[in-house]
Design a protein around this motif. Structure first.
Motif, PDB file in Angstrom:
ATOM      1  N   ARG A  11       1.018  -1.237  -0.024  1.00 24.17           N
ATOM      2  CA  ARG A  11       0.040   0.094  -0.110  1.00 24.17           C
ATOM      3  C   ARG A  11       0.853   1.397   0.024  1.00 24.17           C
ATOM      4  N   LYS A  12       1.902   1.163   0.628  1.00 26.14           N
ATOM      5  CA  LYS A  12       2.981   2.384   0.761  1.00 26.14           C
ATOM      6  C   LYS A  12       3.307   2.535  -0.624  1.00 26.14           C
ATOM      7  N   ALA A  13       4.037   1.492  -1.103  1.00 28.68           N
ATOM      8  CA  ALA A  13       4.576   1.617  -2.504  1.00 28.68           C
ATOM      9  C   ALA A  13       3.537   2.220  -3.588  1.00 28.68           C
ATOM     10  N   ALA A  14       2.299   1.714  -3.528  1.00 27.34           N
ATOM     11  CA  ALA A  14       1.217   2.315  -4.221  1.00 27.34           C
ATOM     12  C   ALA A  14       1.123   3.723  -4.163  1.00 27.34           C
ATOM     13  N   GLU A  15       1.101   4.200  -2.909  1.00 28.08           N
ATOM     14  CA  GLU A  15       1.081   5.600  -2.545  1.00 28.08           C
ATOM     15  C   GLU A  15       2.190   6.136  -3.226  1.00 28.08           C
ATOM     16  N   ALA A  16       3.427   5.760  -2.931  1.00 24.90           N
ATOM     17  CA  ALA A  16       4.515   6.424  -3.227  1.00 24.90           C
ATOM     18  C   ALA A  16       4.677   6.449  -4.973  1.00 24.90           C
ATOM     19  N   PHE A  17       4.007   5.367  -5.756  1.00 25.63           N
ATOM     20  CA  PHE A  17       3.955   5.379  -7.150  1.00 25.63           C
ATOM     21  C   PHE A  17       3.118   6.557  -7.474  1.00 25.63           C
ATOM     22  N   MET A  18       1.804   6.675  -6.809  1.00 22.66           N
ATOM     23  CA  MET A  18       0.920   7.790  -7.175  1.00 22.66           C
ATOM     24  C   MET A  18       1.289   9.275  -6.899  1.00 22.66           C
ATOM     25  N   ALA A  19       2.134   9.464  -5.847  1.00 27.21           N
ATOM     26  CA  ALA A  19       2.757  10.814  -5.569  1.00 27.21           C
ATOM     27  C   ALA A  19       3.793  10.997  -6.612  1.00 27.21           C
ATOM     28  N   ILE A  20       4.655  10.029  -6.906  1.00 29.39           N
ATOM     29  CA  ILE A  20       5.868  10.529  -7.954  1.00 29.39           C
ATOM     30  C   ILE A  20       5.069  10.655  -9.337  1.00 29.39           C
ATOM     31  N   THR A  21       4.004   9.914  -9.683  1.00 26.07           N
ATOM     32  CA  THR A  21       3.315   9.905 -11.091  1.00 26.07           C
ATOM     33  C   THR A  21       2.598  11.396 -11.026  1.00 26.07           C
ATOM     34  N   LEU A  22       2.113  11.670  -9.980  1.00 30.89           N
ATOM     35  CA  LEU A  22       1.410  12.990  -9.787  1.00 30.89           C
ATOM     36  C   LEU A  22       2.404  14.094  -9.964  1.00 30.89           C
ATOM     37  N   ALA A  23       3.559  14.117  -9.444  1.00 33.32           N
ATOM     38  CA  ALA A  23       4.692  15.146  -9.412  1.00 33.32           C
ATOM     39  C   ALA A  23       5.249  15.248 -10.956  1.00 33.32           C
ATOM     40  N   LEU A  24       5.457  14.041 -11.228  1.00 32.31           N
ATOM     41  CA  LEU A  24       5.983  14.210 -12.801  1.00 32.31           C
ATOM     42  C   LEU A  24       5.072  14.878 -13.530  1.00 32.31           C
TER      43      LEU A  24
END
Length: 156
Positions: A11-24
């Motif tokens: 779940r933490k990995a999914a949230e990190a992926f979403m944060a990085i994706t949104l930032a990009l």
């Protein structure tokens, strides 16, 4: 003071992926806006990249929402029936969801296979990468549905 609920690593990995994706996405879109405003031109690469990232962001967000059991629900009928009927309607909804998700998995898999030899016009990535987002979403939601329907009911 109660301890906060621990989130699983996935779940933490999914949230990190979403944060990085949104930032990009923000960087790509903002850069394009500045380039268009200041220089009258933009980078087509950023448009294609932001589109791909948006698809993955939405699909990952859908899985996280399903994990949290926070999808929208229409409970006008469910709230007005007894517990036995509610159990039957929940089972029926689970069966229909499993069938629909299975159809999405099949269709997404076909798109992944079809996209292996097709490439995006600007960046050149295989189009199967975009289709893989839908495949991932549907397969993950199918697993979560199974977990909710079978394992969670066995535990309690």
């Amino acid at each position: 003071m109660p301890s906060p609920e621990r989130k699983p690593l996935i779940r933490k990995a999914a949230e990190a992926f979403m944060a990085i994706t949104l930032a990009l996405m923000v960087i790509a879109v903002f850069s394009n806006v500045v380039l268009r405003y200041a220089f009258g031109t933009g980078l087509v690469v950023y448009e294609e990249l932001s589109r791909l990232l948006f698809v993955w962001l939405v699909c990952m967000g859908t899985v996280v929402t399903a994990y949290d059991k926070r999808h929208l629900s229409f409970d006008l009928v469910i709230d007005r029936v007894g517990p036995r009927t509610r159990l039957i309607l929940d089972a029926l909804a689970g069966i229909i969801s499993a069938i629909v998700l299975g159809m999405v998995v099949k269709g997404a898999w076909d798109q992944v296979i079809a996209g292996l030899h097709s490439h995006s016009p600007v960046i050149g990535y295989p189009l199967s990468i975009a289709a893989a987002a839908t495949l991932f979403m549907a397969a993950a939601m199918e697993v979560l549905l199974f977990k909710q329907a079978i394992l969670d009911r066995l535990r309690g």
